[in-house]
Design a protein around this motif. Structure first.
Motif, PDB file in Angstrom:
ATOM      1  N   ALA A 104      -6.219 -24.468  25.679  1.00 20.05           N
ATOM      2  CA  ALA A 104      -7.127 -23.689  24.841  1.00 20.05           C
ATOM      3  C   ALA A 104      -8.255 -23.090  25.677  1.00 20.05           C
ATOM      4  O   ALA A 104      -8.676 -21.942  25.454  1.00 20.05           O
ATOM      5  CB  ALA A 104      -7.697 -24.572  23.727  1.00 20.05           C
ATOM      6  N   ARG A 152      -7.944 -25.560  17.733  1.00 18.78           N
ATOM      7  CA  ARG A 152      -7.198 -26.764  18.109  1.00 18.78           C
ATOM      8  C   ARG A 152      -6.992 -27.632  16.879  1.00 18.78           C
ATOM      9  O   ARG A 152      -7.904 -27.780  16.054  1.00 18.78           O
ATOM     10  CB  ARG A 152      -7.976 -27.559  19.169  1.00 18.78           C
ATOM     11  N   SER A 185      -3.401 -29.781  25.653  1.00 13.12           N
ATOM     12  CA  SER A 185      -3.697 -28.737  24.678  1.00 13.12           C
ATOM     13  C   SER A 185      -5.150 -28.277  24.781  1.00 13.12           C
ATOM     14  O   SER A 185      -5.438 -27.080  24.646  1.00 13.12           O
ATOM     15  CB  SER A 185      -3.398 -29.237  23.258  1.00 13.12           C
ATOM     16  N   ASN A 186      -6.057 -29.218  25.022  1.00 12.99           N
ATOM     17  CA  ASN A 186      -7.463 -28.844  25.197  1.00 12.99           C
ATOM     18  C   ASN A 186      -7.643 -27.923  26.401  1.00 12.99           C
ATOM     19  O   ASN A 186      -8.385 -26.932  26.348  1.00 12.99           O
ATOM     20  CB  ASN A 186      -8.323 -30.089  25.382  1.00 12.99           C
ATOM     21  N   ASP A 195      -1.058 -27.751  16.942  1.00  9.76           N
ATOM     22  CA  ASP A 195      -1.783 -27.986  18.193  1.00  9.76           C
ATOM     23  C   ASP A 195      -2.703 -26.828  18.566  1.00  9.76           C
ATOM     24  O   ASP A 195      -3.881 -27.026  18.856  1.00  9.76           O
ATOM     25  CB  ASP A 195      -0.791 -28.236  19.333  1.00  9.76           C
ATOM     26  N   LEU A 196      -2.177 -25.617  18.568  1.00 10.66           N
ATOM     27  CA  LEU A 196      -2.966 -24.448  18.949  1.00 10.66           C
ATOM     28  C   LEU A 196      -2.643 -23.283  18.017  1.00 10.66           C
ATOM     29  O   LEU A 196      -1.467 -23.021  17.727  1.00 10.66           O
ATOM     30  CB  LEU A 196      -2.656 -24.025  20.390  1.00 10.66           C
TER      31      LEU A 196
END
Length: 339
Positions: free
Chosen positions: A40, A78, A36-37, A89-90
């Motif tokens: 993003a 995030r 997820s990071n 998550d996003l």
């Protein structure tokens, strides 16, 4: 089949090696937070990757929201805190869309999607269209009243790859490689049916004999380790007079270690026993100790053998009796202790 035939059959198999991604190297190949990071990062057109709105455009195309002009990213969050205390998550805010993304790599979907939807509805301006999305490696069945749509990573990457040629010229190989790594780890999560290479099929077919071979090889290693223990015991009385010997122990069952400290310099003897024979090495445990040792050895050996920054004092075939090995080790330790 004999062991020799088994080994020859194995040696004849083609060599294969899976590509290692940056996520494998980091030790987090499939962690949802890590993925997820990275998502993003690539969703933000202003970040250093230089790919502009590639991922954002690919996502909208995959969701059947084709764009006549690029969307403008306004913010991306995030782990966005929801109305009921959840973590989305996003959350991506553009000039035309508010996109909620729940990223599911491994774990089952047990999130409160209604909470996520209500949070987005609460945030969305009247002229902004909410989009509710669960992103996953495999298709998921979602509650029909959740408002969320499921998109697989494969569908996303298909659109991203289709658009990539329009964006790739503005980026560097590094960021492209990292993006390809992300594609790899999100489409190979271990949820699919296992596939085996020819080499792995060999392991399956010959498993009973391989287990037996492993057991016998382990017994052989124990036999070698017993030789090292025996040599250590034979030297017990002969090392009591060494004033600068700090400690000794057996490391990893195949290396007898003697550590000396001479005027602050830490010098070690490593005596290895392996299937290819005995090896006695002498080295300094830091740079100054290694330099000190090198100066001393230069006084004794004209052309010392050096292997990986270690001085090789002696090598012997595996069948060598313990006496000459013990004598060489003792003689060199006495020499060092006298320095």
């Amino acid at each position: 089949m004999s062991y020799l035939t088994l080994l020859l059959t194995y040696a004849a198999l083609p060599r294969t090696q899976a590509d290692t991604t940056i996520f494998d190297v980091s030790g987090y190949p499939h962690y949802e937070n890590v993925c997820s990071n990275v998502l993003a990062f690539y969703f933000d057109p202003q970040r250093e990757h230089g790919l502009g709105s590639l991922l954002l455009d690919g996502l909208l195309n995959a969701l059947d929201y084709p764009q006549t002009e690029p969307v403008q990213l306004q913010n991306i969050w995030r782990e966005y805190s929801t109305l009921r205390g959840g973590r989305l998550d996003l959350l991506i805010k553009t000039d035309r869309y508010l996109i909620a993304i729940e990223n599911k790599i491994f774990h089952g979907l047990n999130n409160d999607l209604n909470d996520y939807r209500e949070t987005v509805q609460h945030l969305a301006d009247p002229d902004v269209q909410p989009i509710y999305l669960v992103l996953s490696p495999r298709p998921l069945t979602l509650p029909p009243d959740s408002g969320f749509k499921n998109l697989t990573y494969g569908q996303l990457w298909q659109e991203v790859k289709r658009l990539l040629g329009f964006y790739a010229s503005a980026t560097t190989q590094k960021w492209l490689s990292y993006l390809y790594d992300l594609m790899t780890v999100t489409t190979a999560t271990g949820n699919e049916a296992m596939e085996f290479t020819e080499r792995e099929q060999f392991f399956i077919e010959h498993h009973p004999m391989l287990v037996q071979l492993q057991q016998e090889y382990t017994a052989f290693q124990r036999k070698l380790a017993s030789q090292l223990t025996q040599l250590q015991q034979q030297m017990d009385d002969g090392i009591k007079h060494l004033t600068q010997l700090d400690k000794r122990w057996i490391y990893a069952s195949n290396c007898l270690v003697h550590d000396f400290v001479l005027t602050g310099h830490k010098i070690a003897f490593d005596l290895y026993i392996k299937p290819d024979g005995w090896t006695l090495q002498l080295f300094g445990r830091n740079q100054t100790s290694q330099q000190f040792l090198g100066n001393r050895i230069a006084q004794r050996l004209q052309t010392p053998i050096v292997d990986n920054n270690r001085f090789v004092i002696g090598t012997w075939p595996l069948q060598t009796p313990l006496d000459p090995i013990r004598d060489t080790l003792s003689e060199w330790m006495n020499w060092l202790d006298a320095q």
